[in-house]
Scaffold this active site. Structure first.
Site, mmCIF file in Angstrom:
data_model
loop_
_atom_site.group_PDB
_atom_site.id
_atom_site.type_symbol
_atom_site.label_atom_id
_atom_site.label_comp_id
_atom_site.label_asym_id
_atom_site.label_seq_id
_atom_site.Cartn_x
_atom_site.Cartn_y
_atom_site.Cartn_z
ATOM 1 N N TYR A 136 0.839 -1.214 0.000
ATOM 2 C CA TYR A 136 0.000 0.000 0.000
ATOM 3 C C TYR A 136 0.872 1.262 0.000
ATOM 4 O O TYR A 136 0.644 2.180 -0.785
ATOM 5 C CB TYR A 136 -0.910 -0.030 1.228
ATOM 6 C CG TYR A 136 -1.873 1.128 1.331
ATOM 7 C CD1 TYR A 136 -2.985 1.219 0.491
ATOM 8 C CD2 TYR A 136 -1.691 2.139 2.286
ATOM 9 C CE1 TYR A 136 -3.878 2.279 0.598
ATOM 10 C CE2 TYR A 136 -2.591 3.198 2.397
ATOM 11 C CZ TYR A 136 -3.683 3.266 1.555
ATOM 12 O OH TYR A 136 -4.567 4.312 1.655
ATOM 13 N N LYS B 254 0.889 4.061 -3.081
ATOM 14 C CA LYS B 254 0.530 5.472 -2.909
ATOM 15 C C LYS B 254 1.734 6.382 -3.218
ATOM 16 O O LYS B 254 1.559 7.495 -3.726
ATOM 17 C CB LYS B 254 -0.012 5.719 -1.502
ATOM 18 C CG LYS B 254 -1.362 5.030 -1.235
ATOM 19 C CD LYS B 254 -2.462 5.520 -2.167
ATOM 20 C CE LYS B 254 -3.839 4.984 -1.798
ATOM 21 N NZ LYS B 254 -4.899 5.435 -2.715
ATOM 22 N N THR C 41 -14.134 4.635 7.604
ATOM 23 C CA THR C 41 -14.709 3.948 6.432
ATOM 24 C C THR C 41 -14.418 2.447 6.524
ATOM 25 O O THR C 41 -13.718 1.985 7.433
ATOM 26 C CB THR C 41 -14.067 4.475 5.132
ATOM 27 O OG1 THR C 41 -12.678 4.110 5.164
ATOM 28 C CG2 THR C 41 -14.190 5.975 4.981
#
Ligand SMILES: NC(=O)c1ccc[n+]([C@@H]2O[C@H](COP(=O)([O-])OP(=O)(O)OC[C@H]3O[C@@H](n4cnc5c(N)ncnc54)[C@H](OP(=O)(O)O)[C@@H]3O)[C@@H](O)[C@H]2O)c1
Length: 252
Positions: free
Chosen positions: A154, A158, A191
């Protein structure tokens, strides 16, 4: 008319971005694997253009086909401006290097890096043939600039999207057009992605307890607060192409 394309509009930050834009009377194209009925209903209520395209962003052929169709539909309407929010993202695999599986590793890069690159490519190319201004907003993460154990894939994806953003911005400036491309780091939000993080194992993710604490102590921002900060920036017209914006600076 202005059009906004929002990937990952079915939930989380993407949903909040799409809702705010519908409330701003903007025409919306939502892209994700599942459709969010609330968005459709809100657009109906507000009398704004809304269309959903189902697309699995980890399948590059599908991405190419669906976004060529989206571009065709939108450019036919001779828009004055297109906002492209490359928001969809995945955190997995959460695993230390040495224990990574190939499939989720490749999927992460396809969704987080390859899809935004291909989609941006399609829209910059199409824009050259018209007078349409394109603004691209690539949703990134603080993890792009900070190594986090268990998140090597990840963090790397990014970091890649930040560098893509900065490079593409230089190229667009050289062309002397009005196109802009920025990255936006949304901070920690309440989220589904945070649920996935909290359900990982302590062996794979050293900071697990810290992220559980974020939730328990109410430190995760609601997605609509973050979306509003981003949309306020975009609507101000005061966007610096190539910049990596951080929500914490916008909410100061
Ligand atoms: N949450 C945080 O704390 C946080 C922090 C920093 C950065 N971010 C970044 O913020 C962005 C939004 O994250 P979020 O927290 O809102 O995540 P989320 O709630 O998990 O939502 C992810 C969205 O991406 C879509 N998506 C995932 N895989 C997809 C695929 N293969 N094809 C099409 N769509 C796909 C999902 O739609 P479907 O499942 O319907 O396809 C969903 O709408 C991401 O780029 C994330 O990296 C989040």
């Amino acid at each position: 008319m202005k059009y906004a394309i929002v990937t990952g509009a079915s939930k989380g930050l993407g949903e909040a971005i799409a809702k705010r834009l519908i409330n701003e009377q903007m025409a919306i194209v939502s892209v994700s694997r599942t459709e969010n009925e609330d968005l459709k209903n809100l657009a109906q209520e507000k009398g704004t253009y809304y269309r959903h395209f189902s697309c699995n962003l980890s399948l590059e052929k599908e991405v190419q086909e669906v976004f060529m169709e989206i571009a065709h539909c939108i450019f036919l309407k001779e828009p004055t401006e297109i906002l492209l929010f490359n928001n969809a993202g995945v955190i997995e695999p959460i695993e230390t290097v040495g224990n990574l599986d190939l499939t989720p590793t490749v999927r992460n890069f396809k969704v987080n890096v390859i899809a935004p690159m291909m989609i941006t490519n399609i829209f910059f190319k199409e824009a050259e043939l018209s007078n349409t201004k394109i603004q691209v907003i690539n949703v990134t993460s603080g993890a792009a600039e900070r190594p986090i154990e268990g998140w090597s894939v990840y963090c790397s994806s990014k970091a890649a999207i930040n560098m893509f953003t900065q490079t593409a911005a230089l190229e667009q400036m050289e062309k002397n057009n009005n196109n802009k491309i920025i990255a936006f780091s949304p901070g920690i939000m309440d989220t589904n992605m945070q649920e996935t993080i909290r359900s990982s194992s302590k062996e794979a993710f050293k900071n697990l307890e810290q992220f559980k604490d974020y939730k328990e102590k109410g430190m995760l921002r609601p997605a609509h607060v973050v979306a509003n900060a981003l949309i306020d920036l975009i609507l101000s017209g005061d966007v610096e192409s190539g910049k990596v914006y951080n929500v914490n600076d916008l909410l100061k």
